[in-house]
Write a protein that holds these residues in place. Structure first.
Motif, short mmCIF file in Angstrom:
data_model
loop_
_atom_site.label_atom_id
_atom_site.label_comp_id
_atom_site.label_asym_id
_atom_site.label_seq_id
_atom_site.Cartn_x
_atom_site.Cartn_y
_atom_site.Cartn_z
N VAL A 236 0.77 -1.29 0.24
CA VAL A 236 -0.06 0.07 0.09
C VAL A 236 0.99 1.28 0.17
CG1 VAL A 236 -1.82 1.29 1.24
CG2 VAL A 236 -1.76 -1.28 1.37
N SER A 237 0.73 2.19 -0.99
CA SER A 237 1.50 3.25 -1.17
C SER A 237 0.86 4.53 -1.13
CB SER A 237 2.22 3.14 -2.40
OG SER A 237 3.08 1.87 -2.45
N PRO A 238 0.36 5.19 0.07
CA PRO A 238 -0.19 6.33 0.15
C PRO A 238 0.90 7.73 0.07
CG PRO A 238 0.19 5.68 2.32
CD PRO A 238 0.56 4.27 1.36
N VAL A 242 1.80 15.27 5.43
CA VAL A 242 2.06 15.29 6.76
C VAL A 242 0.77 16.06 7.38
CG1 VAL A 242 3.30 17.18 8.40
CG2 VAL A 242 4.18 16.22 6.32
N GLY A 243 0.35 15.57 8.51
CA GLY A 243 -0.83 15.42 9.15
C GLY A 243 -2.10 15.26 8.53
N GLY A 244 -1.78 14.57 7.31
CA GLY A 244 -3.34 14.22 6.63
C GLY A 244 -3.91 13.04 7.31
N SER A 245 -5.23 13.05 7.10
CA SER A 245 -6.19 11.93 7.57
C SER A 245 -6.24 10.81 6.71
CB SER A 245 -7.50 12.51 7.81
OG SER A 245 -8.17 12.68 6.57
N GLY A 246 -5.66 10.94 5.51
CA GLY A 246 -5.49 9.89 4.70
C GLY A 246 -4.96 10.32 3.16
N SER A 247 -5.15 9.27 2.29
CA SER A 247 -4.13 9.65 0.89
C SER A 247 -4.83 8.67 0.04
CB SER A 247 -2.90 9.69 0.93
OG SER A 247 -2.26 9.80 -0.35
N PRO A 248 -5.25 9.09 -1.40
CA PRO A 248 -5.18 8.35 -2.50
C PRO A 248 -3.64 7.37 -2.50
CG PRO A 248 -5.75 10.40 -3.31
CD PRO A 248 -5.18 10.66 -1.87
N ALA A 249 -4.01 6.25 -3.08
CA ALA A 249 -2.86 5.25 -3.04
C ALA A 249 -2.70 4.53 -4.24
CB ALA A 249 -2.91 4.35 -1.57
#
Length: 258
Positions: A236-238, A242-249
């Motif tokens: 899994v590569s998000p 910094v400080g993010g609640s999530g990310s496309p991955a």
């Protein structure tokens, strides 16, 4: 290192296949829609900067506009109130993002009932056949919902003012959070919870229990049908926002073939 050399050899000879589990990211990617008065995320959009023209004669590039929770994406623990003091997406340990995958297939049940909720007994039945869930690994919940992912209306499946998509019972969510040895839970739907999860207690139990336990969510997966019940290695590569609640991955799996 012999182990890495062996892996490279297996990839070249197709003894190990790389299966892409990621939904393409575009303006047509389905996006979760919350009812008023709640705020919604923006969808994905490319904004062209230059394309071999007077703005940049030899290069093509874009700005991207997207929410953290669009397309195939990671939910970090701090995404939910119960995990607000937990890791942000840039703080998720790398060892969490690479691990063994257990694939639990409930697509036949979901075909008859789009509101199907995974129960503890369903997971225990899988364990009786395939062995225990992997320590520090990922449970991937196959429902067949990725077949709908090309169309927002079909994917969200809204009727009578409610979204009808499969999810997890509150009891099972608590069990996965507190007793299962997994580091994360992945689904094919727009979110880890059922479409009608606001009607459950607690509301959105996967988010509440798993993220509150410091575990991660993974959504809008594709091609889980190409994975065996056990034996695949998930990557899994998000983006480390910094400080993010999530990310496309970008998400993919190594699968050993005979």
């Amino acid at each position: 290192m012999p182990v890495l050399a062996d892996l490279l050899s297996a990839l070249r000879s197709s003894r190990v296949e790389v299966v892409d589990l990621t939904a393409p990211l575009s303006a047509s990617t389905p996006v979760l829609q919350l009812p008023p008065p709640f705020a919604n995320t923006t969808g994905f959009r490319l904004e062209e900067i230059s394309r071999y023209d007077d703005r940049g004669p030899r290069w093509y590039w874009n700005d991207i506009h997207t929410g953290e929770h669009v397309g195939t994406h990671v939910d970090a623990p701090n995404h939910w109130l119960s995990g607000k003091d937990g890791p942000s997406v840039d703080q998720i340990p790398l060892r969490t993002l690479i691990g063994p995958a257990a694939v639990l297939d409930m697509s036949a049940r979901v075909a008859d009932d789009p509101d199907f909720l995974l129960g503890i007994d369903d997971v225990r039945e899988w364990e009786r056949e395939h062995g225990p869930l992997p320590e520090g690994g990922w449970l991937l919940y196959r429902t067949g919902w990725d077949a709908r992912s090309g169309d927002q209306d079909s994917f969200l499946n809204v009727s009578d003012g409610a979204s009808h998509t499969p999810g997890v019972s509150p009891e099972c969510a608590q069990w996965l959070a507190e007793e299962a040895p997994i580091a994360g839970f992945g689904v094919e739907t727009v979110g880890t919870d059922a479409g009608r999860a606001a009607e459950l207690e607690p509301i959105f139990p996967c988010h509440d229990r798993l993220l509150g336990a410091g575990k991660c969510g993974l959504t809008q997966l594709r091609n889980l049908a190409q994975l065996p019940p056990t034996g695949a290695l998930l990557v899994v590569s998000p983006l480390p926002i910094v400080g993010g609640s999530g990310s496309p991955a970008r998400v993919y799996a190594f699968v050993e073939r005979a």
